[in-house]
Design an enzyme around this catalytic site. Sequence first.
Site, PDB file in Angstrom:
ATOM      1  N   TYR A 144       0.849  -1.187   0.000  1.00 23.09           N
ATOM      2  CA  TYR A 144       0.000   0.000   0.000  1.00 23.09           C
ATOM      3  C   TYR A 144       0.883   1.235   0.000  1.00 23.09           C
ATOM      4  O   TYR A 144       1.817   1.332   0.809  1.00 23.09           O
ATOM      5  CB  TYR A 144      -0.890  -0.016   1.249  1.00 23.09           C
ATOM      6  CG  TYR A 144      -1.803   1.179   1.384  1.00 23.09           C
ATOM      7  CD1 TYR A 144      -2.928   1.320   0.578  1.00 23.09           C
ATOM      8  CD2 TYR A 144      -1.543   2.172   2.332  1.00 23.09           C
ATOM      9  CE1 TYR A 144      -3.772   2.415   0.713  1.00 23.09           C
ATOM     10  CE2 TYR A 144      -2.385   3.269   2.472  1.00 23.09           C
ATOM     11  CZ  TYR A 144      -3.490   3.381   1.665  1.00 23.09           C
ATOM     12  OH  TYR A 144      -4.333   4.471   1.798  1.00 23.09           O
ATOM     13  N   ASP A 239       9.349   2.612  -0.198  1.00 22.04           N
ATOM     14  CA  ASP A 239       8.316   3.325   0.552  1.00 22.04           C
ATOM     15  C   ASP A 239       8.542   3.014   2.029  1.00 22.04           C
ATOM     16  O   ASP A 239       8.144   1.969   2.547  1.00 22.04           O
ATOM     17  CB  ASP A 239       6.929   2.865   0.094  1.00 22.04           C
ATOM     18  CG  ASP A 239       5.814   3.583   0.845  1.00 22.04           C
ATOM     19  OD1 ASP A 239       6.117   4.258   1.854  1.00 22.04           O
ATOM     20  OD2 ASP A 239       4.645   3.462   0.436  1.00 22.04           O
ATOM     21  N   LYS A 267       4.800   9.648   8.508  1.00 19.72           N
ATOM     22  CA  LYS A 267       4.528   9.218   9.875  1.00 19.72           C
ATOM     23  C   LYS A 267       5.505   9.803  10.897  1.00 19.72           C
ATOM     24  O   LYS A 267       5.280  10.884  11.401  1.00 19.72           O
ATOM     25  CB  LYS A 267       4.541   7.687   9.957  1.00 19.72           C
ATOM     26  CG  LYS A 267       3.647   7.043   8.885  1.00 19.72           C
ATOM     27  CD  LYS A 267       2.528   6.235   9.433  1.00 19.72           C
ATOM     28  CE  LYS A 267       1.883   5.405   8.363  1.00 19.72           C
ATOM     29  NZ  LYS A 267       0.476   5.231   8.476  1.00 19.72           N
TER      30      LYS A 267
HETATM   31  N1  HOZ Z   1      -2.718   0.987   6.561  1.00 19.61           N
HETATM   32  C1  HOZ Z   1      -2.852   2.391   6.752  1.00 19.61           C
HETATM   33  C2  HOZ Z   1      -1.588   3.024   7.090  1.00 19.61           C
HETATM   34  N2  HOZ Z   1      -0.447   2.390   6.662  1.00 19.61           N
HETATM   35  C3  HOZ Z   1      -3.883   2.662   7.784  1.00 19.61           C
HETATM   36  C4  HOZ Z   1      -4.149   4.108   8.044  1.00 19.61           C
HETATM   37  C5  HOZ Z   1      -5.270   4.701   7.270  1.00 19.61           C
HETATM   38  O1  HOZ Z   1      -5.494   4.334   6.109  1.00 19.61           O
HETATM   39  O2  HOZ Z   1      -5.972   5.530   7.861  1.00 19.61           O
END
Ligand code: HOZ
Length: 427
Positions: A144, A239, A267
């Site tokens: 993702y 990433d 983050k």
């Molecule tokens: N998997 C997403 C962050 N790596 C979760 C956070 C989101 O989409 O709000």
Amino acid sequence: MKYSQSKEEFLRANKTIPGGVNSPVRAFKSVNIDPVFIEKAKGTKITDIDGNEYTDFVASWGPLILGHANDTILKAINEAAAKGTSYGAPTKIETEMAELICEMMPSIEKVRMVNSGTEATMSAVRLARGFTKRECIVKFIGNYHGHGDYFLIKAGSGALTFGLPDSPGVTEGNAKDTLLADYNDLKSVEKLFAERGDEIAAIIVEPVAGNMGVIPPKKGFLEGLRKITKKHGALLIFDEVITGFRLAKGGAQEYFGVTPDLTTIGKIIGGGLPVGAYGGKKEIMDNLAPEGAVYQAGTLSGNPLAMAAGVAMLKELKNTEGIYEELERRAAKLEAGILKNIAISGTKAVINRVGSMMTMFFTNEKSITSFDQAMTCNTEQYAEYFKLSLEAGIYIAPSQFEAMFVSAAHTDEDIDKIIEANYKALI
Ligand code: HOZ
């Protein structure tokens, strides 16, 4: 526990916010309950609006590696806020941030700040395309990279390799430029390059997959990607939005000893505020406007509050002796405790861990090393496990396919607490 206030707020939110939430994962849909609404958090404790307190292992999906409302970061934010919240003009602290990032992650010689991980990955891919003058990217199924159009290809089985637009809003043009490969399977990457190598601008990869549950790279996988991209004149983009400054001072690239051309981060570098960044070799980064022709901009990019929080966070990580060793010790303790519980209870589950990020998968498989294996997980069992954990005062991700994060604020007591809750839930 009582959740009546949260339920009420969720009903109210649903009237004016799509799905009642500003990011889908928060809606708790995959665990079949309504979400809890958060009132406040400090250290490792998070409190909902009904007054229930949880020990938090989500950490805002990763960034809060020092815990919630860390005093040093709060002080930096407050001091910055008192001087104004946004100028849309250069500040010294942006350069300080850039210098820190370049020092801690030496593959980054120049870095551009943006406002989220999504912006970082979208911009890095545009830059890779502009630099190589090629249009396709290789993305791994189950990885993702935020919600940019060309990352949201959810191709069905027959169309996995070359991508088809089966997600509403993603155009066919976008989808056809995203070539899909299998994570941890170099052969699937080699095949794409053999067929279309001279069209591929970049491979983008989560060096440790964190968004299909945690799946570590197999030995040689990242090295293989490096070799293939070099051979074909494509760029390698790591990433590191999740892994950056979490697995090591220099992120996954330091941890695994593989150097990408471009890195996307987010983050942690915002200390909990909305920030992203992308950076890499000078010769590539200098193609960005105003130096070069690849355009990318943002009024709030390098925002002074976010920079203050991020600089404070990175300085803590850089200067705190033994912080990554301590994170490793606590996370290993947690992993060992869960493994013992799995064995005692006879639960069909495995745990994947890299440093302070991990996932327990409910599966009959002996190990989870691929997207297909991750898809064998019993998500209903996870939903039950999630509910029991919440009831026991443990806050974990409301989805089987996310990571659990240990922070420097977690004490041995916090770890014991989650191991005990995990035991009760599994037994
Ligand atoms: N998997 C997403 C962050 N790596 C979760 C956070 C989101 O989409 O709000």
